[in-house]
Design a protein around this motif. Structure first.
Motif, PDB file in Angstrom:
ATOM      1  N   ARG A  16      32.072  45.139  13.293  1.00  0.00           N
ATOM      2  CA  ARG A  16      33.358  45.082  13.997  1.00  0.00           C
ATOM      3  C   ARG A  16      34.535  44.841  13.058  1.00  0.00           C
ATOM      4  N   SER A 115      34.213  37.881  18.726  1.00  0.00           N
ATOM      5  CA  SER A 115      34.759  38.172  20.055  1.00  0.00           C
ATOM      6  C   SER A 115      34.495  39.620  20.440  1.00  0.00           C
ATOM      7  N   SER A 116      34.666  40.522  19.479  1.00  0.00           N
ATOM      8  CA  SER A 116      34.426  41.935  19.745  1.00  0.00           C
ATOM      9  C   SER A 116      32.962  42.189  20.064  1.00  0.00           C
ATOM     10  N   CYS A 118      30.898  40.090  21.386  1.00  0.00           N
ATOM     11  CA  CYS A 118      30.619  39.540  22.713  1.00  0.00           C
ATOM     12  C   CYS A 118      31.049  40.506  23.814  1.00  0.00           C
ATOM     13  N   LYS A 119      32.120  41.262  23.575  1.00  0.00           N
ATOM     14  CA  LYS A 119      32.561  42.250  24.554  1.00  0.00           C
ATOM     15  C   LYS A 119      31.646  43.466  24.572  1.00  0.00           C
ATOM     16  N   THR A 120      31.145  43.817  23.396  1.00  0.00           N
ATOM     17  CA  THR A 120      30.347  45.034  23.270  1.00  0.00           C
ATOM     18  C   THR A 120      28.989  44.893  23.923  1.00  0.00           C
ATOM     19  N   ALA A 123      27.963  42.546  28.601  1.00  0.00           N
ATOM     20  CA  ALA A 123      29.058  42.066  29.453  1.00  0.00           C
ATOM     21  C   ALA A 123      29.516  40.659  29.090  1.00  0.00           C
ATOM     22  N   GLY A 124      29.654  40.404  27.811  1.00  0.00           N
ATOM     23  CA  GLY A 124      30.229  39.129  27.379  1.00  0.00           C
ATOM     24  C   GLY A 124      29.231  38.102  26.915  1.00  0.00           C
ATOM     25  N   THR A 126      26.743  37.139  24.187  1.00  0.00           N
ATOM     26  CA  THR A 126      26.387  37.576  22.847  1.00  0.00           C
ATOM     27  C   THR A 126      24.881  37.483  22.622  1.00  0.00           C
ATOM     28  N   HIS A 233      37.062  31.133  25.638  1.00  0.00           N
ATOM     29  CA  HIS A 233      36.271  31.795  26.670  1.00  0.00           C
ATOM     30  C   HIS A 233      34.897  32.227  26.174  1.00  0.00           C
ATOM     31  N   LEU A 234      34.678  32.153  24.861  1.00  0.00           N
ATOM     32  CA  LEU A 234      33.416  32.618  24.302  1.00  0.00           C
ATOM     33  C   LEU A 234      32.295  31.634  24.584  1.00  0.00           C
TER      34      LEU A 234
END
Length: 259
Positions: A16, A115-116, A118-120, A123-124, A126, A233-234
């Motif tokens: 990322r 963070s990226s 976790c989004k990939t 759905a959040g 990791t 939020h992570l």
């Protein structure tokens, strides 16, 4: 092996970091041979892969020595050879490095990269079992140390934020220290140039999850302010990874090419 006029460059990354976007820019030049993540294929899909056989099918011909041989092979048809890969896929075994290459590195703040990721994925949530130590930047740090102290090469580090916000300046300086000819196409290129991708990366699921946005880019787009972060939020586990990664990032950050 390379002739004296031919330039061979490794671009080592952690996940990322906009490394595929940079790869798309560099691949836009004619007379350039580009390899995309051959070590990643060996690490995840080859006979020496780190995951169990029943989880990921094996791709023949991707032992780590096969990757090294491929990168070291004679190539008289192009004057520049570039391979973009992930440092953690060497698994700390630096005898797997190809001879004849200038080693360069791209980094990005772990608060952004984790963070990226976790989004990939999922759905959040990791998938920590898929993340290399410290999100992959420890491997970049270790390889950079080996390249500069043992191989006695110059430190060549670029930061993703600088690349995205000051592409012309950063790429011109990168080209100067690596010997790669600078071209205007490095700033604006044709999207979808993935002819150099192995077929495994063209698999719909893998491509969509990992490369589709970068592969369809046509220019660099400025990133949001470097200091604007919200990681509250992570998941707790992700914040732990960030804490472990930041010291490695901060030290490499001090060595980066300035805009």
């Amino acid at each position: 092996m390379a002739n004296k006029e031919q330039r061979r460059v490794m671009l080592w990354a952690h996940p990322r970091t906009l490394s595929t976007v940079f790869e798309m820019a560099l691949a836009s030049r004619s007379n350039t041979k580009v390899f995309h993540e051959l070590y990643v294929i060996a690490y995840h899909f080859g006979a020496e892969k780190v995951f169990p056989e029943d989880r990921i099918p094996t791709i023949p011909g991707f032992l780590f020595r096969n990757v090294k041989d491929t990168l070291e092979a004679e190539n008289s048809s192009q004057d520049t050879i570039i391979c973009k890969d992930m440092a953690f896929c060497l698994d700390g075994k630096f005898d797997r490095l190809p001879d004849g290459y200038v080693h360069t590195f791209i980094i990005r703040d772990p608060r952004r990269t984790i963070s990226s990721m976790c989004k990939t994925y999922a759905a959040g949530e990791t998938p920590l079992e898929l993340l290399p130590p410290a999100g992959g930047i420890k491997a970049v740090y270790d390889l950079h140390k080996f390249v500069t102290t043992e191989l006695k090469q110059d430190s060549i580090v670029i930061d993703a934020y600088d690349l995205a916000c000051h592409p012309e300046s950063i790429i011109q300086k990168y080209c100067k220290v690596t010997g790669i000819p600078f071209e205007a196409s490095y700033l604006n290129w044709k999207p979808g140039n993935i002819d150099h991708f192995h077929d495994v990366w063209k698999n719909t699921i893998l491509y969509d999850a990992n490369f589709s946005i970068a592969a369809n880019s046509s220019c660099f787009k400025p990133l949001s302010d470097r200091d604007q972060f919200d990681i509250s939020h992570l998941p707790h586990e992700a914040r732990i990874v960030i804490d472990k990664a930041m010291p490695y990032y901060n030290e490499l950050f001090e060595k980066k090419i300035l805009p």
